[in-house]
Design a protein around this motif. Structure first.
Motif, PDB file in Angstrom:
ATOM      1  N   GLN A   1       0.826  -1.200   0.000  1.00 46.12           N
ATOM      2  CA  GLN A   1       0.000   0.000   0.000  1.00 46.12           C
ATOM      3  C   GLN A   1       0.866   1.259   0.000  1.00 46.12           C
TER       4      GLN A   1
ATOM      5  N   HIS B   1       2.351   1.696  -3.431  1.00 47.50           N
ATOM      6  CA  HIS B   1       1.369   2.274  -4.343  1.00 47.50           C
ATOM      7  C   HIS B   1       1.202   3.779  -4.105  1.00 47.50           C
ATOM      8  N   ALA B   2       1.142   4.178  -2.833  1.00 50.49           N
ATOM      9  CA  ALA B   2       0.856   5.579  -2.504  1.00 50.49           C
ATOM     10  C   ALA B   2       2.082   6.478  -2.600  1.00 50.49           C
TER      11      ALA B   2
ATOM     12  N   ALA C   1       3.465  12.554   3.751  1.00 47.69           N
ATOM     13  CA  ALA C   1       3.124  12.929   2.382  1.00 47.69           C
ATOM     14  C   ALA C   1       3.562  14.362   2.092  1.00 47.69           C
TER      15      ALA C   1
ATOM     16  N   LEU D   1      -1.787  12.560  -1.148  1.00 45.98           N
ATOM     17  CA  LEU D   1      -2.416  11.252  -1.065  1.00 45.98           C
ATOM     18  C   LEU D   1      -3.902  11.352  -1.385  1.00 45.98           C
ATOM     19  N   SER D   2      -4.383  10.420  -2.168  1.00 44.57           N
ATOM     20  CA  SER D   2      -5.814  10.378  -2.448  1.00 44.57           C
ATOM     21  C   SER D   2      -6.549   9.819  -1.230  1.00 44.57           C
TER      22      SER D   2
ATOM     23  N   GLU E   1      -8.558   7.480  -1.256  1.00 41.49           N
ATOM     24  CA  GLU E   1      -8.538   6.020  -1.380  1.00 41.49           C
ATOM     25  C   GLU E   1      -7.227   5.437  -0.857  1.00 41.49           C
ATOM     26  N   ASP E   2      -6.107   6.118  -1.144  1.00 40.49           N
ATOM     27  CA  ASP E   2      -4.818   5.652  -0.624  1.00 40.49           C
ATOM     28  C   ASP E   2      -4.815   5.669   0.902  1.00 40.49           C
ATOM     29  N   LYS E   3      -5.311   6.761   1.474  1.00 39.13           N
ATOM     30  CA  LYS E   3      -5.366   6.852   2.938  1.00 39.13           C
ATOM     31  C   LYS E   3      -6.244   5.750   3.524  1.00 39.13           C
TER      32      LYS E   3
ATOM     33  N   ARG F   1      -6.990   2.822   2.238  1.00 42.41           N
ATOM     34  CA  ARG F   1      -6.363   1.497   2.111  1.00 42.41           C
ATOM     35  C   ARG F   1      -5.334   1.270   3.203  1.00 42.41           C
ATOM     36  N   ILE F   2      -4.542   2.300   3.497  1.00 45.42           N
ATOM     37  CA  ILE F   2      -3.505   2.157   4.511  1.00 45.42           C
ATOM     38  C   ILE F   2      -4.119   2.044   5.904  1.00 45.42           C
TER      39      ILE F   2
END
Length: 208
Positions: free
Chosen positions: A10, A13-14, A56, A63-64, A66-68, A70-71
């Motif tokens: 994750q 990806h981010a 970030a 960070l999007s 969605e990224d936040k 997911r983490i």
């Protein structure tokens, strides 16, 4: 107990680099100690989100949402290390009382243990949320001992973090250090009587 490395994809990806996981976790620990020292308590999840934003910003990355998500959701679904279930089975069979003592909020640790399928092994989960101090503040270990109606020298912390082991021993507990990935102990601290490279080694030592 839980494998934080499961979050590395994750972060890859981010942030474009899985090593950002280690930077973030260091920030998380640093600021959890800062809020303890300054009487400015926020729960571990809130500090995790805030330090994720800090990292970030430091790297010039936006960070999007969605990224936040997911983490932060990934923290609740971390898998156990492969040696955990068998080790906990052996310790339970030997009659050890087992509880968790965690910086996570009660809701977070409940989700973590349920998702890792480890709930059944623990008598209860003790969260720092009840005293608004994070480990390794000595108040955490002292409060846990009082809650369990146990003398500190009758308790043993098992941890893979040298700072946690240090804190517990300073509070009068015994400790066992799981030196995963060769992580060293703090050289200025008293060395625990049990040090092993994995939980199996710790369990073997406890059952001798």
């Amino acid at each position: 107990m839980l494998d934080l490395n499961a979050l590395r994809p994750q972060f890859e990806h981010a942030f474009g680099n899985g090593a950002a996981l280690d930077e973030w976790f260091s920030l998380l620990l640093q600021y959890s100690m800062v809020v303890s020292l300054t009487d400015a308590y926020s729960d571990f999840g809130s500090i995790g989100k805030a330090t994720l934003d800090m990292l970030a910003d430091t790297k010039g990355i936006k960070l999007s949402a969605e990224d936040k998500k997911r983490i932060l959701q990934g923290i609740l679904t971390l898998p156990p290390h492969p040696d955990m279930v068998d080790s906990l089975e052996r310790l339970r069979a030997a009659g050890f009382r087992m509880v968790t003592l965690t910086n996570s909020s009660p809701a977070a640790v409940k989700a973590q243990l349920e998702n890792a399928r480890l709930t059944e092994y623990f008598e209860e989960s003790i969260s720092v949320d009840s005293i608004h101090r994070f480990k390794p503040d000595l108040q955490v270990y002292r409060s846990a001992a009082e809650h369990l109606s146990a003398k500190p020298n009758k308790l043993r912390l098992i941890a893979a973090h040298a700072w946690d082991v240090f804190g517990a021993m300073q509070a009068g507990w015994h400790a066992a250090f799981v030196a995963r990935q060769g992580i060293p102990l703090f050289p200025l601290a008293q060395k625990p009587d049990i040090v092993a490279s994995d939980m199996k080694g710790v369990t073997d030592a406890l059952l001798r």
